[in-house]
Design a protein around this motif. Structure first.
Motif, mmCIF file in Angstrom:
data_model
loop_
_atom_site.group_PDB
_atom_site.id
_atom_site.type_symbol
_atom_site.label_atom_id
_atom_site.label_comp_id
_atom_site.label_asym_id
_atom_site.label_seq_id
_atom_site.Cartn_x
_atom_site.Cartn_y
_atom_site.Cartn_z
ATOM 1 N N ASP A 179 0.970 -1.200 -0.196
ATOM 2 C CA ASP A 179 -0.107 0.003 -0.112
ATOM 3 C C ASP A 179 0.784 1.336 0.115
ATOM 4 O O ASP A 179 1.909 1.254 0.702
ATOM 5 N N LYS A 180 0.284 2.377 -0.599
ATOM 6 C CA LYS A 180 1.035 3.524 -0.613
ATOM 7 C C LYS A 180 2.353 3.590 -0.921
ATOM 8 O O LYS A 180 3.166 4.275 -0.076
ATOM 9 N N GLN A 181 2.726 3.027 -1.748
ATOM 10 C CA GLN A 181 4.148 2.914 -2.399
ATOM 11 C C GLN A 181 4.508 3.644 -3.624
ATOM 12 O O GLN A 181 3.355 3.527 -4.562
ATOM 13 N N LYS A 182 5.358 4.143 -3.856
ATOM 14 C CA LYS A 182 5.822 4.673 -5.406
ATOM 15 C C LYS A 182 6.567 3.375 -5.790
ATOM 16 O O LYS A 182 7.561 3.086 -5.258
ATOM 17 N N CYS A 183 6.827 3.225 -7.076
ATOM 18 C CA CYS A 183 7.259 2.274 -7.893
ATOM 19 C C CYS A 183 8.430 2.774 -8.961
ATOM 20 O O CYS A 183 8.069 3.687 -9.571
ATOM 21 N N ASP A 190 17.399 2.745 -12.215
ATOM 22 C CA ASP A 190 17.359 4.257 -12.258
ATOM 23 C C ASP A 190 16.324 4.579 -11.046
ATOM 24 O O ASP A 190 14.999 4.861 -11.598
ATOM 25 N N PRO A 191 16.657 4.714 -9.918
ATOM 26 C CA PRO A 191 15.594 5.081 -8.812
ATOM 27 C C PRO A 191 14.937 6.494 -8.932
ATOM 28 O O PRO A 191 14.019 6.555 -8.320
ATOM 29 N N THR A 192 15.533 7.190 -9.891
ATOM 30 C CA THR A 192 14.812 8.626 -10.061
ATOM 31 C C THR A 192 13.645 8.556 -10.816
ATOM 32 O O THR A 192 12.690 9.460 -11.155
ATOM 33 N N LYS A 193 13.387 7.288 -11.524
ATOM 34 C CA LYS A 193 12.211 7.107 -12.817
ATOM 35 C C LYS A 193 10.944 6.390 -12.159
ATOM 36 O O LYS A 193 11.226 5.301 -11.662
ATOM 37 N N GLU A 194 10.080 7.123 -11.870
ATOM 38 C CA GLU A 194 8.858 6.390 -11.417
ATOM 39 C C GLU A 194 7.984 5.806 -12.516
ATOM 40 O O GLU A 194 7.788 6.202 -13.662
ATOM 41 N N VAL A 195 7.545 4.622 -12.155
ATOM 42 C CA VAL A 195 6.739 3.967 -13.259
ATOM 43 C C VAL A 195 5.392 3.405 -12.447
ATOM 44 O O VAL A 195 5.406 3.259 -11.133
ATOM 45 N N PRO A 196 4.197 3.143 -13.222
ATOM 46 C CA PRO A 196 2.949 2.591 -12.601
ATOM 47 C C PRO A 196 3.451 1.293 -11.864
ATOM 48 O O PRO A 196 3.977 0.351 -12.445
ATOM 49 N N CYS A 197 2.754 1.107 -10.445
ATOM 50 C CA CYS A 197 3.187 -0.214 -9.807
ATOM 51 C C CYS A 197 2.471 -1.259 -10.691
ATOM 52 O O CYS A 197 3.077 -2.563 -10.708
ATOM 53 N N SER A 198 1.263 -1.135 -11.133
ATOM 54 C CA SER A 198 0.612 -2.341 -12.024
ATOM 55 C C SER A 198 1.716 -2.826 -13.143
ATOM 56 O O SER A 198 1.729 -3.978 -13.368
#
Length: 255
Positions: A217-221, A226-234
């Motif tokens: 829950d409530k996490q960013k993926c 590249d930890p700076t690049k966020e992607v949808p968790c799904s």
């Protein structure tokens, strides 16, 4: 006998032998006789020999490796006989013996072997706690096993299963699954007790990673490289499931 858990590097009947030849009448001899009975599926007789060896042990003169083996193998024998509480006591005694004596060991090879033995004692202790539904104690013991032996991938994989299945801590489980995966795929260092079929284990880890991502829950993926690049968790979870199938097409759970 312990049931097989999510990932187990060694079976519950696994035990440790002293590399040196047994000397008649010595604790090494008692250890060997205990091991022979344990491997012959006679844990009660094995326990008798291990207990004799433990009683005869002189902690100032006898090998630390021998003492660790006596306590650890005794714990496995008790577990095999169904006495999990006594198994806990023996595994704890092995860890205590290690903690009280490791600083006095100078030879690096002996120190390394002792740490590996203590790590296995802690790993088996964690498995026993898991059998007893003592989840936090199991997590702590798995973590200590990995501290003693950083290449002990199975302690991390099993810890992840406790965190995810029993404690519903998916984010924490995800972190240790990734560490276990990294150990098994790293170059330049041999994992402790590598699996006979690594693709199967890696596939199961990827499947578990996908589940952990799905339920945390409530996490960013973010991308692993590249930890700076966020992607949808799904999307991240789907990628893990697909990779699990690629590693093992028979992994029906990942489909």
């Amino acid at each position: 006998m312990k049931r097989i858990l999510f990932f187990v590097a060694l079976s519950a009947s696994t035990f440790w032998r002293v590399a040196s030849a047994a000397v008649e009448g010595s604790i090494e001899d008692l250890l060997e006789m205990g091991d022979n009975n344990l491997i012959s599926d006679d844990p009660l007789t094995a326990i008798k020999y291990y207990e004799q060896g433990i009683k005869a042990m002189n902690k100032e003169e006898d090998s630390l490796i021998t003492g660790l083996s006596l306590y650890t193998n005794s714990g496995t024998a008790y577990s095999s006989s169904g006495d999990e509480r006594k198994a806990v006591e023996m595994y704890r005694q092995a860890i205590l013996l290690y903690s009280n004596n490791i600083d006095e060991i100078v030879e690096k090879s002996v120190k390394k072997e002792a740490s590996e033995l203590a790590a296995q004692a802690s790993f088996f202790l964690a498995m026993t706690f898991q059998e007893l539904d003592m989840n936090q104690k199991a997590v702590d013991a798995y973590a200590f096993a990995n501290t003693l032996d950083p290449n002990h991938w199975a302690s991390l994989a099993n810890m992840g299963s406790v965190l995810q299945d029993n404690m519903k801590q998916s984010a924490e489980a995800l972190a240790v699954y990734n560490k276990a995966y990294d150990i098994l795929t790293q170059k330049g260092a041999e994992p402790t007790d590598p699996p006979e079929h690594p693709e199967y284990v890696l596939s199961q880890l990827q499947y578990r990673i996908g589940l952990a991502i799905s339920y945390a829950d409530k996490q960013k993926c973010v991308m692993h490289d590249d930890p700076t690049k966020e992607v949808p968790c799904s999307e991240m979870a789907a990628s893990a499931f697909n990779y699990a199938i690629e590693l093992d097409p028979n992994n029906e759970n990942a489909k």
